[in-house]
Design a protein around this motif. Structure first.
Motif, PDB file in Angstrom:
ATOM      1  N   GLN A 176       0.661  -1.570   0.085  1.00 40.24           N
ATOM      2  CA  GLN A 176       0.355   0.263   0.267  1.00 40.24           C
ATOM      3  C   GLN A 176       0.830   0.910  -0.227  1.00 40.24           C
ATOM      4  OE1 GLN A 176      -2.840  -0.703   3.087  1.00 40.24           O
ATOM      5  NE2 GLN A 176      -3.332  -2.355   2.900  1.00 40.24           N
ATOM      6  N   GLU A 178       3.402   1.740  -2.096  1.00 32.76           N
ATOM      7  CA  GLU A 178       3.921   1.990  -3.455  1.00 32.76           C
ATOM      8  C   GLU A 178       5.026   1.499  -4.060  1.00 32.76           C
ATOM      9  OE1 GLU A 178       1.646   6.324  -4.982  1.00 32.76           O
ATOM     10  OE2 GLU A 178      -0.396   5.236  -4.846  1.00 32.76           O
ATOM     11  N   GLU A 208      -2.494  -8.798 -11.425  1.00 28.91           N
ATOM     12  CA  GLU A 208      -3.215  -6.852 -11.082  1.00 28.91           C
ATOM     13  C   GLU A 208      -3.672  -6.949 -10.055  1.00 28.91           C
ATOM     14  OE1 GLU A 208      -3.885  -5.399 -14.180  1.00 28.91           O
ATOM     15  OE2 GLU A 208      -3.185  -6.547 -15.539  1.00 28.91           O
ATOM     16  N   THR A 209      -3.933  -7.529  -9.379  1.00 32.10           N
ATOM     17  CA  THR A 209      -4.765  -7.586  -7.676  1.00 32.10           C
ATOM     18  C   THR A 209      -4.010  -6.828  -7.076  1.00 32.10           C
ATOM     19  OG1 THR A 209      -6.243  -9.295  -7.877  1.00 32.10           O
ATOM     20  CG2 THR A 209      -5.191  -8.779  -5.408  1.00 32.10           C
ATOM     21  N   ALA A 211      -1.597  -5.236  -7.682  1.00 34.49           N
ATOM     22  CA  ALA A 211      -0.840  -3.652  -8.642  1.00 34.49           C
ATOM     23  C   ALA A 211      -2.060  -2.065  -8.345  1.00 34.49           C
ATOM     24  CB  ALA A 211      -0.995  -4.013 -10.197  1.00 34.49           C
ATOM     25  N   GLU A 212      -3.272  -3.189  -8.034  1.00 36.61           N
ATOM     26  CA  GLU A 212      -4.339  -2.089  -7.710  1.00 36.61           C
ATOM     27  C   GLU A 212      -4.014  -1.965  -6.487  1.00 36.61           C
ATOM     28  OE1 GLU A 212      -7.700  -4.718  -8.775  1.00 36.61           O
ATOM     29  OE2 GLU A 212      -7.953  -3.679 -10.995  1.00 36.61           O
ATOM     30  N   LEU A 213      -3.307  -3.171  -4.962  1.00 34.32           N
ATOM     31  CA  LEU A 213      -3.314  -2.702  -3.679  1.00 34.32           C
ATOM     32  C   LEU A 213      -1.974  -1.150  -3.774  1.00 34.32           C
ATOM     33  CD1 LEU A 213      -3.180  -6.229  -3.344  1.00 34.32           C
ATOM     34  CD2 LEU A 213      -4.760  -5.098  -2.628  1.00 34.32           C
ATOM     35  N   GLY A 214      -1.471  -1.462  -4.804  1.00 32.76           N
ATOM     36  CA  GLY A 214      -0.471  -0.583  -5.010  1.00 32.76           C
ATOM     37  C   GLY A 214       1.012   0.171  -5.788  1.00 32.76           C
ATOM     38  N   ARG A 216       4.168  -0.191  -8.406  1.00 35.83           N
ATOM     39  CA  ARG A 216       4.130  -0.029  -9.495  1.00 35.83           C
ATOM     40  C   ARG A 216       4.384  -1.522 -10.528  1.00 35.83           C
ATOM     41  NH1 ARG A 216       7.369   5.269  -8.071  1.00 35.83           N
ATOM     42  NH2 ARG A 216       7.922   4.138  -5.847  1.00 35.83           N
ATOM     43  N   ARG A 231       5.884  -1.740 -16.144  1.00 35.15           N
ATOM     44  CA  ARG A 231       5.231  -0.208 -16.031  1.00 35.15           C
ATOM     45  C   ARG A 231       5.786   0.568 -16.763  1.00 35.15           C
ATOM     46  NH1 ARG A 231       1.673   0.338 -11.764  1.00 35.15           N
ATOM     47  NH2 ARG A 231      -0.908  -0.387 -12.375  1.00 35.15           N
ATOM     48  N   THR A 236       1.354  -1.027 -19.209  1.00 38.10           N
ATOM     49  CA  THR A 236       1.276  -2.345 -18.753  1.00 38.10           C
ATOM     50  C   THR A 236       2.083  -3.413 -19.276  1.00 38.10           C
ATOM     51  OG1 THR A 236       0.637  -0.408 -16.892  1.00 38.10           O
ATOM     52  CG2 THR A 236       0.305  -3.017 -16.340  1.00 38.10           C
TER      53      THR A 236
END
Length: 318
Positions: A176, A178, A208-209, A211-214, A216, A231, A236
């Motif tokens: 989280q 990042e 994907e999950t 990456a969505e959590l933070g 990069r 990325r 991506t």
């Protein structure tokens, strides 16, 4: 220069015991003692790849003194904070006849707040000249689970590039914050996203999950290679990289070497595909030797051509 941070440094002793059986007396055919902990393993691999590296973290008591001595004997530049409590030891038994690996790890030292503050000051200083700061491994007693998250946030504010390789709650909280890159193994990634991975779609969904959590960039490692979400230039891209089949001696620490190989290749300016190819080859080469973080770069070079790298489309895309 790369800075690797090992909060729970150890002396790792690996014994080769053919036909190992529980409850029986055995005589080891081979023994190896090294300074250990994931950050140290990564530093060892980076040094083998010719990358300037400084290993730091916490080291206490006679065991901590030996950790520093072992690193110095390997010519790995180090700058550890000395603490009062004793650093841990770890013992591993490898049975080559049964292809088994048994490991016993101590919990590690109790860390005091003032000792942790000294380390944070040291990290602020070392990060000024670092290309990457790599946080790796478990946290010892006395350190909150959000330590990595707070350290990553602080170094991000200072403009440092941060990498995280840990597990459990420290990983969940750390993502989280990042970091530039996280590198869990398959089991750690499954626990983070709450589902098992069985095929490419599962790994892609996991990437994907996370990456969505933070995070990069994401590398999910396993003995056979890795899956990656990377990325660059507002793109991506997702990859699967599989190692050639070899007769492994021990896969312990192969993910640490893979991560080191990836960092070294990116530092060298290689493309994503080239970086993954060389990283997976290095990780595979490390399975041919005992001792985490150890591998023969020439052996890795011979494996590069056999690494299969494929670019994958996102789950659900046409």
């Amino acid at each position: 220069m790369i800075v690797t941070v090992t909060m729970n440094a150890a002396i790792d002793r690996t014994l080769t015991v053919p036909n190992f059986q529980r409850g029986q007396r055995h005589r080891a055919s081979q023994g190896l003692t090294l300074a250990g902990g994931k950050g140290i393993n990564i530093a060892r691999a980076l040094k083998s790849l010719g990358v300037p590296v400084v290993a730091t973290g916490l080291a206490g008591g006679r065991t901590g003194t030996r950790v520093v001595e072992e690193l110095t004997s390997e010519a790995i530049l180090n700058d550890f904070v000395r603490i009062d409590d004793e650093s841990r030891t770890s013992t591993a038994i490898v049975d080559p006849t049964g292809a088994s690996y048994t490991e016993v790890n101590e919990w590690g030292p109790q860390v005091q707040p003032e000792e942790l503050e000294i380390l944070l000051e040291k990290l602020a200083y070392l990060s000024r000249g670092a290309d990457y700061v790599v946080f790796a491994g478990s946290l010892p007693r006395g350190i909150d689970n959000d330590f990595y998250a707070e350290a990553v946030r602080e170094l991000n504010r200072r403009g440092a590039q941060t990498v995280l390789d840990c597990e459990g709650e420290p990983l969940r909280l750390g993502v989280q914050a990042e970091p530039l890159l996280i590198s869990p193994n398959e089991r750690e990634a499954e626990l983070l996203v709450g589902q098992e991975f069985h095929d490419d779609d599962d790994f892609l969904a996991g990437l994907e999950t996370i990456a969505e959590l933070g995070a990069r960039n994401v590398l999910i490692t396993r003995e056979s290679g890795c899956w990656a979400l990377l990325r660059s230039d507002r793109q991506t891209i997702r990859f699967r990289a599989l190692a050639p089949r070899i007769d492994a001696v021990s896969a312990v620490g192969s993910g640490d070497v893979l991560l080191a190989g990836f960092i070294a290749a990116r530092l060298d300016g290689r493309t994503d595909e080239e970086a993954l190819r060389s990283a997976v080859a290095a990780g595979a080469a490390s399975t041919l030797e005992l001792g985490a973080g150890r591998f023969e770069p020439r052996g890795a070079g011979r494996l590069v051509a056999g690494v299969e790298v494929a670019q994958l489309e996102p789950v659900g895309s046409d």
